[in-house]
Design an enzyme around this catalytic site. Structure first.
Site, PDB file in Angstrom:
ATOM      1  CB  ILE A 191      -0.962   0.018   1.209  1.00  0.00           C
ATOM      2  CG1 ILE A 191      -0.182  -0.108   2.525  1.00  0.00           C
ATOM      3  CG2 ILE A 191      -2.009  -1.062   1.079  1.00  0.00           C
ATOM      4  CD1 ILE A 191      -1.068  -0.018   3.758  1.00  0.00           C
ATOM      5  N   GLY A 228       8.761   3.624  -0.396  1.00  0.00           N
ATOM      6  CA  GLY A 228       9.619   4.788  -0.545  1.00  0.00           C
ATOM      7  C   GLY A 228      11.013   4.470  -0.069  1.00  0.00           C
ATOM      8  CE1 TYR A 287       7.756   3.502   3.870  1.00  0.00           C
ATOM      9  CE2 TYR A 287       8.009   5.776   3.144  1.00  0.00           C
ATOM     10  CZ  TYR A 287       7.263   4.617   3.215  1.00  0.00           C
ATOM     11  OH  TYR A 287       6.037   4.568   2.627  1.00  0.00           O
ATOM     12  N   GLY A 288      11.282   2.127   3.080  1.00  0.00           N
ATOM     13  CA  GLY A 288      10.918   0.725   3.025  1.00  0.00           C
ATOM     14  C   GLY A 288       9.580   0.541   2.339  1.00  0.00           C
ATOM     15  CB  VAL A 291       3.561   0.530   4.073  1.00  0.00           C
ATOM     16  CG1 VAL A 291       2.413   0.313   5.063  1.00  0.00           C
ATOM     17  CG2 VAL A 291       4.555   1.532   4.621  1.00  0.00           C
ATOM     18  CG  ASP A 339       9.379  14.088   6.048  1.00  0.00           C
ATOM     19  OD1 ASP A 339       9.422  15.058   5.264  1.00  0.00           O
ATOM     20  OD2 ASP A 339       9.457  12.909   5.671  1.00  0.00           O
TER      21      ASP A 339
END
Length: 462
Positions: free
Chosen positions: A150, A153, A155-156, A158, A270
């Site tokens: 879903i 990016g 960061y990883g 999801v 952020d």
């Protein structure tokens, strides 16, 4: 003399060459040319089928169902500024430094499966949520299947997951890139592990096995604000003016809680539209605390490397690295401009004078063209009073003097108050209405000094 076997081979080769060189009924092309064309056509057709399959799979992976159809995709992304801090996974708080890494305990909170973390840490009992094993999360996400993705990016990734008790969660699998997974895991645990607020995404639990770090959140099922502002939503946006102000006020309340309701306070660092998740009733929830910083009451700022998203970062933080809650206020001001206009903070596809949202916005307000700032996809335009209130809040949030920016709690009152920014006139009218009628008119409202002799007073000023 040639051997009979060699003669037969030569005759066979000559026969094959003759057949391939013979002309065919198809435009009188030679047979070997026709065969070459057919081979190329088959290869191209196979590649086209493969490409269509990949595109359809990516589309299924990225599109998420919700109550009113499909959540719109985002046309483009804004470049993120994410320089790694030197102290990976560490916070300085009340003289302590250390990573927050779960440790096995009798309550079921477990360390990694190998019995040792890949990063040395000050083990703390974090006392929130629950520990999930890797096997549990694999079952919940069906082996981290692509159709359950879903969001993704730097960061990883999801995933949407369904736990054994039937509850729906979002599982963030952090990428272990140069210690970034450990850092973001530690930051989110320490910053919002014990925080509960209706406008902040709740952290349900975590998983730490070996080098893998995962965070389990409550599932918010209507995408994020960026998708609804910049995705393909058709000629009329489902985000009406009232819905947009509801999202802005809810976001402000969540940030106000981080800044003013916690000790130490949390600076998100952020704030942007893609980090504002929405539920079916358009209630906003601030998410992604991977860059957050803690700021004690005795400190007015913390010095750190500049991290955030281009277009949202405050000027003083970008130039000095000095971070405090005023940086979040500036980012919220840009976010509010984005909500009002439907434009991205930085858009290189627009004319030179309109690429930077902040500069264009200030110029339009200075030219008294505030009504032209409203997103054309909003069907019913806001009242002049409501629009003026929102524009003034934007301008106050992006004040170049960080000390003059309002606090997030004040911003909530500004956006909610019906009489802002006409508070003084409204209050004066209320005072007039509450003065007893028995009081003489001359005493209801204070007057300047009375002048008994008008002619004599005039002569004093000649």
């Amino acid at each position: 003399m040639p051997v009979s076997g060699e003669t037969d081979d030569n005759n066979e080769n000559n026969s094959i060459t003759h057949i391939l060189s013979s002309k065919t009924p198809l435009f009188k092309l030679k047979l070997y040319i026709v065969i070459s064309i057919l081979v190329v056509f088959v290869l191209l057709f196979s590649f086209a089928i493969f490409l269509c399959f990949r595109l359809n799979r990516n589309a299924r992976k990225r599109k998420v169902k919700h109550s009113s159809g499909l959540i719109p995709l985002v046309s483009k992304e804004i470049v993120e500024i994410k320089a790694l801090d030197q102290n990976v996974g560490c916070f300085t708080e009340e003289g302590k430094m250390g990573n927050v890494v779960p440790k096995k305990s009798r309550e079921g909170v477990s360390d990694d499966a190998s019995g040792a973390s890949d990063v040395s840490a000050d083990v703390q009992n974090i006392g929130w949520g629950r520990w999930y094993s890797m096997k549990e999360l694999e079952m919940a996400t069906r082996g981290f299947a692509e159709e359950n993705v879903i969001g993704e990016g730097g960061y990883g990734v999801v995933f949407r997951g369904i736990l054994q008790d039937g509850s729906v969660v979002a599982v963030k699998n952090l990428l272990n890139n140069k210690g970034q997974a450990e850092k973001e895991f530690s930051v989110e645990v320490e910053a919002i592990g014990k925080v509960r607020h209706k406008n902040l995404v709740g952290l349900v639990g975590y998983c730490a096995e070996g080098a893998r770090r995962m965070l389990v959140y409550e599932y918010v099922d209507n995408g994020n604000l960026e998708q609804w502002l910049h995705g393909d939503v058709g000629p009329i946006s489902p985000l009406t003016w009232d819905i947009r102000m509801k999202i802005a006020i809810g976001t402000a309340k969540g940030l106000a809680y981080l800044h003013e309701g916690l000790e130490p306070k949390v600076v998100h660092r952020d704030v942007k539209s893609s980090n504002i998740l929405l539920d079916k009733k358009w209630n906003p929830k601030v998410s992604d605390f991977g860059l957050a910083k803690l700021l004690g009451s005795e400190a007015s700022y913390v010095t750190t490397r500049v991290m955030g998203t281009f277009g949202y970062v405050s000027p003083e933080y970008a130039s000095t690295g000095m971070l405090n809650e005023g940086s979040d206020v500036y980012s919220f001001g840009v976010l509010l401009m984005e909500i009002i206009t439907g434009r991205s903070p930085i858009d290189y596809s627009r004319p030179p004078g309109e690429m930077n949202l902040v500069d264009w916005f200030k110029g339009m307000v200075a030219s008294r063209r505030g009504e032209d700032l409203v997103d054309p996809l909003i069907e019913v335009q806001p009242s002049p009073r409501a629009l003026k209130r929102a524009l003034l809040v934007c301008l106050r949030c992006i004040d170049l003097d960080a000390n003059k920016r309002p606090k997030m709690g004040q911003i909530v009152h500004m956006l909610e108050a019906d009489d802002f920014p006409f508070r003084s006139e409204h209050r004066l009218a209320q005072e007039r209405d509450t003065i007893p009628s028995s009081v003489p008119i001359s005493k209801k409202i204070p007057h300047p000094k009375r002048v008994e002799n008008v002619d004599a007073e005039k002569s004093r000023w000649r």
